[in-house]
Each structure stands twice: as structure tokens, then as C-alpha cells.
Design a protein around this motif. Structure first.
Motif, PDB file in Angstrom:
ATOM      1  N   CYS A 295      -1.964   6.940  -6.511  1.00 58.36           N
ATOM      2  CA  CYS A 295      -1.978   5.410  -6.725  1.00 58.36           C
ATOM      3  C   CYS A 295      -2.039   4.718  -5.640  1.00 58.36           C
ATOM      4  O   CYS A 295      -1.549   5.057  -4.410  1.00 58.36           O
ATOM      5  N   ASP A 296      -2.860   3.591  -5.389  1.00 53.51           N
ATOM      6  CA  ASP A 296      -3.082   2.689  -4.244  1.00 53.51           C
ATOM      7  C   ASP A 296      -1.929   1.892  -3.827  1.00 53.51           C
ATOM      8  O   ASP A 296      -1.534   2.165  -2.631  1.00 53.51           O
ATOM      9  N   GLU A 297      -1.574   1.342  -4.924  1.00 51.63           N
ATOM     10  CA  GLU A 297      -0.407   0.163  -4.554  1.00 51.63           C
ATOM     11  C   GLU A 297       0.828   0.349  -5.278  1.00 51.63           C
ATOM     12  O   GLU A 297       0.726   0.708  -6.488  1.00 51.63           O
ATOM     13  N   ALA A 298       1.705  -0.315  -5.060  1.00 50.06           N
ATOM     14  CA  ALA A 298       3.042  -0.461  -5.865  1.00 50.06           C
ATOM     15  C   ALA A 298       3.716  -1.624  -5.501  1.00 50.06           C
ATOM     16  O   ALA A 298       3.483  -2.169  -4.681  1.00 50.06           O
TER      17      ALA A 298
ATOM     18  N   SER B  60       0.872  -1.076   0.040  1.00 48.30           N
ATOM     19  CA  SER B  60      -0.011   0.144   0.032  1.00 48.30           C
ATOM     20  C   SER B  60       0.881   1.226  -0.102  1.00 48.30           C
ATOM     21  O   SER B  60       1.794   1.331   0.872  1.00 48.30           O
ATOM     22  N   ILE B  61       0.616   2.041  -1.113  1.00 50.99           N
ATOM     23  CA  ILE B  61       1.262   3.184  -0.974  1.00 50.99           C
ATOM     24  C   ILE B  61       1.458   4.039   0.338  1.00 50.99           C
ATOM     25  O   ILE B  61       2.250   4.937   0.729  1.00 50.99           O
ATOM     26  N   SER B  62       0.190   4.265   0.775  1.00 52.75           N
ATOM     27  CA  SER B  62      -0.043   5.270   1.781  1.00 52.75           C
ATOM     28  C   SER B  62       0.634   4.676   3.269  1.00 52.75           C
ATOM     29  O   SER B  62       1.230   5.619   3.802  1.00 52.75           O
ATOM     30  N   ASP B  63       0.620   3.692   3.510  1.00 49.82           N
ATOM     31  CA  ASP B  63       1.300   3.213   4.934  1.00 49.82           C
ATOM     32  C   ASP B  63       2.518   2.037   4.639  1.00 49.82           C
ATOM     33  O   ASP B  63       2.903   1.671   5.580  1.00 49.82           O
ATOM     34  N   GLN B  64       2.470   1.752   3.294  1.00 47.61           N
ATOM     35  CA  GLN B  64       3.571   0.831   2.978  1.00 47.61           C
ATOM     36  C   GLN B  64       3.640  -0.698   3.752  1.00 47.61           C
ATOM     37  O   GLN B  64       4.587  -1.460   3.719  1.00 47.61           O
TER      38      GLN B  64
END
Ligand code: C2E
Ligand code: CA
Ligand code: CA
Ligand code: CA
Length: 275
Positions: free
Chosen positions: A252-255, A48-52
Motif C-alpha cells: 500500500c502506498d499511503e496511510a 507515505s508508507i515507505s518513508d513516513q
């Protein structure tokens, strides 16, 4: 006297027959069940990009040939598709990933979602799609945490066949993602008919985020598109912090990518998840 052209000609035909022989060898081996001994599944975390936090893993196949060494899936998957070997390969990938993730207790607690690559061609051939449905039906608990990444090596010719099977697989609890979005054949008009849960932005665009304004525009547009459809976006091939910052700013949501983790065998995944 010998003409120069003759030499060149035999050189080229020699090269061609080498390629044909190599392909023929792979075909023969892919038709035999012995090949499974040399297959391996590796896993790459998705974050998740917001909290890794880790949202899931993608399963990728490896063929470690005893004589030829490593053969890339980009080389052998298209051949396997041509000869109708994909149903058996997909079955092997799904059951092997389930077995390894179960044995290490990574599912269901630690890993909540497992992404499996399935060729669009496989979903488009009635018999093959039915086979896939059968595999997931036999592994229903696993199906509920699986997401299919539809990989396009050719166009989805008959969208209605794929659509029908996507819907029947969704009834088993599966989720769907369109892989390599922006490079494949999935058009916007297909998108409105396909009940997918995620768009996966191709690595080729992420690669050029720092150098090409057009790539930035495409990446931003795909993220907005997913957002407007009310589905998730994920970027593949994230290799550095600059790319991540750009993706974050676009919403973007995820990476997924080498910046976080490379694909790894089950033992390394276990260590990675424990760290
Ligand atoms: P894909 O689904 O687009 O997979 C992403 C590819 O990019 C993988 O290559 C992965 O190892 C690589 N990758 C991931 N992160 C990075 C990064 O940060 N930088 C770079 N340079 N590369 C990164 P891989 O494993 O060689 O797979 C190639 C393709 O083969 C896949 O592309 C997929 O289309 C196909 N494939 C792999 N496994 C399967 C499978 O089990 N079934 C099917 N049908 N296709 C598969
Ligand atoms: Ca994929
Ligand atoms: Ca991809
Ligand atoms: Ca790709």
C-alpha cells in the motif's frame, strides 16, 4: 382506564417529532449563510508508507453549534445534500482551506497536496458540478494541488454526467480519489470508466485487519487492483503498528489515521509540520 398501548404510542410519536424538529432546525440553519460562522476546517496528514514522509492533508469540516454543540458531518452533510446546500458548503470549505493554508505558508512549499471531500451526488447534478468547476477555476493555483475524494452517500446514478465533470476538473489540474472504496457503490465496471488517481480503502476494513481473514483479503485485493490500474492506494483509519505493517507488506502506498495524527485545526497543523 388508560390502556398501556396509548402511553407507548405517545412516547414514540414524541420521539419522532423530536427528531423531525431537530432535522427541521438543522435545515433552517443550513439554508442561512450565518451557519458559516460556526464552521471550521480541520486537517489530517496523509503519509507515505515507505518513508513516513507527509504527502498531503485531508480537509474535514466541523460544525460547532453555539447551542447544540458539536454536530458530526456524518449527520449534517446528508441533510445539506437533500436541500441542495452542498455547493455553498463546498465553496466555503475550499476557500477557507486555501486561505488558512496560505496564511500559514504551509502551501505551496510544505504541503504538496490537499484532499477535499466532495459528495458523488454533487458531481452528478449538472448545475452543482458546474458550480464546483467555477470555484476551482477562480482558485486555479490551489486547484493544481487539490485532490477530490469522491464520497458516496448514494449511488452515482448517471456515471456519464460525473465522468464529464471529472474530466473537466482534471483539466484544471485536479486529482481524484474514490473514498471508502469497497463500501460504496462504485463497481468495478464504473472504475474502468472513471479517470481516478487513487483508491482509498475504507476504515471498516483496516479496523478488522488483525481479526478477520476476509478483511485482509479485501485490503490486499484493493491494493493489487489499484496497482494493476496504475493508480495509488491509501488506507484510512490506521490506528496501530500492526495494521501499518500489514499494509506495508501488501504494498500500500499511503496511510492516514490516529496512529500518525488526528484531524487538527490550522494552528496545530502548523506546529505539526514544523516538528
Ligand atoms: P471520510 O471522508 O471517510 O473521513 C474519515 C473520517 O474518519 C473522519 O471523520 C476522520 O476524522 C475519521 N478518522 C480519521 N482517522 C481515524 C482513525 O484512525 N480512527 C478513527 N476511528 N477515525 C478516524 P469525520 O471528520 O467525522 O468525517 C466523517 C465523514 O463526513 C467523512 O468521512 C466524509 O464523508 C464527510 N465529510 C467530512 N468533511 C466533509 C466535507 O468537507 N465535505 C463533504 N462532502 N463531506 C465531508
Ligand atoms: Ca475522505
Ligand atoms: Ca474515507
Ligand atoms: Ca470511511
Amino acid at each position: 382506564a388508560k390502556k398501556i398501548g396509548d402511553d407507548q404510542c405517545s412516547f414514540f410519536s414524541h420521539e419522532l417529532s423530536e427528531i423531525a424538529l431537530h432535522r427541521q432546525r438543522l435545515i433552517t440553519e443550513l439554508k442561512s449563510t450565518d451557519v458559516f460562522q460556526h464552521f471550521k476546517t480541520v486537517y489530517q496528514p496523509q503519509l507515505s508508507i515507505s518513508d513516513q514522509s507527509i504527502t498531503g492533508v485531508e480537509v474535514l469540516i466541523r460544525w460547532i453549534h453555539p447551542e447544540l454543540g458539536f454536530i458530526s458531518p456524518e449527520d449534517f452533510i446528508p441533510i445539506a445534500e437533500d436541500i441542495g446546500a452542498m455547493p455553498n458548503i463546498s465553496r466555503w470549505v475550499i476557500t477557507n482551506a486555501k486561505k488558512e493554508l496560505n496564511e500559514t505558508n504551509l502551501i505551496p512549499e510544505k504541503i504538496k497536496r490537499v484532499s477535499i471531500n466532495i459528495s458523488a451526488r454533487e458531481l452528478n447534478i449538472e448545475e452543482q458540478a458546474q458550480n464546483l468547476h467555477q470555484v476551482f477555476k477562480e482558485n486555479l493555483d490551489f486547484a493544481k494541488i487539490c485532490q477530490i475524494e469522491i464520497t458516496e452517500t448514494t449511488a452515482i446514478y448517471d456515471i456519464t454526467t460525473s465522468q464529464k465533470f471529472i474530466e473537466s476538473l482534471k483539466e484544471l489540474g485536479l486529482k481524484f480519489s474514490i473514498d471508502d472504496f469497497g463500501t460504496g457503490f462504485t463497481s468495478l465496471s464504473n472504475l474502468k470508466n472513471l479517470p481516478v488517481d487513487e483508491l482509498k480503502i475504507d476504515r471498516s476494513f483496516i479496523d478488522k485487519i488483525e481479526t478477520e481473514n476476509n478483511s485482509q483479503i479485501i485490503v490486499k485485493s484493493v491494493i493489487d487492483l489499484a496497482d494493476n490500474f496504475g493508480i495509488k492506494s491509501i488506507a484510512e483509519g490506521v490506528e496501530n503498528e500492526n495494521q501499518l505493517i500489514f499494509l506495508k507488506n501488501c504494498g500500500c502506498d499511503e496511510a492516514q489515521g490516529y496512529y500518525f495524527a488526528k484531524p487538527m485545526g490550522i494552528e496545530d497543523l502548523k506546529k505539526f509540520m514544523a516538528a
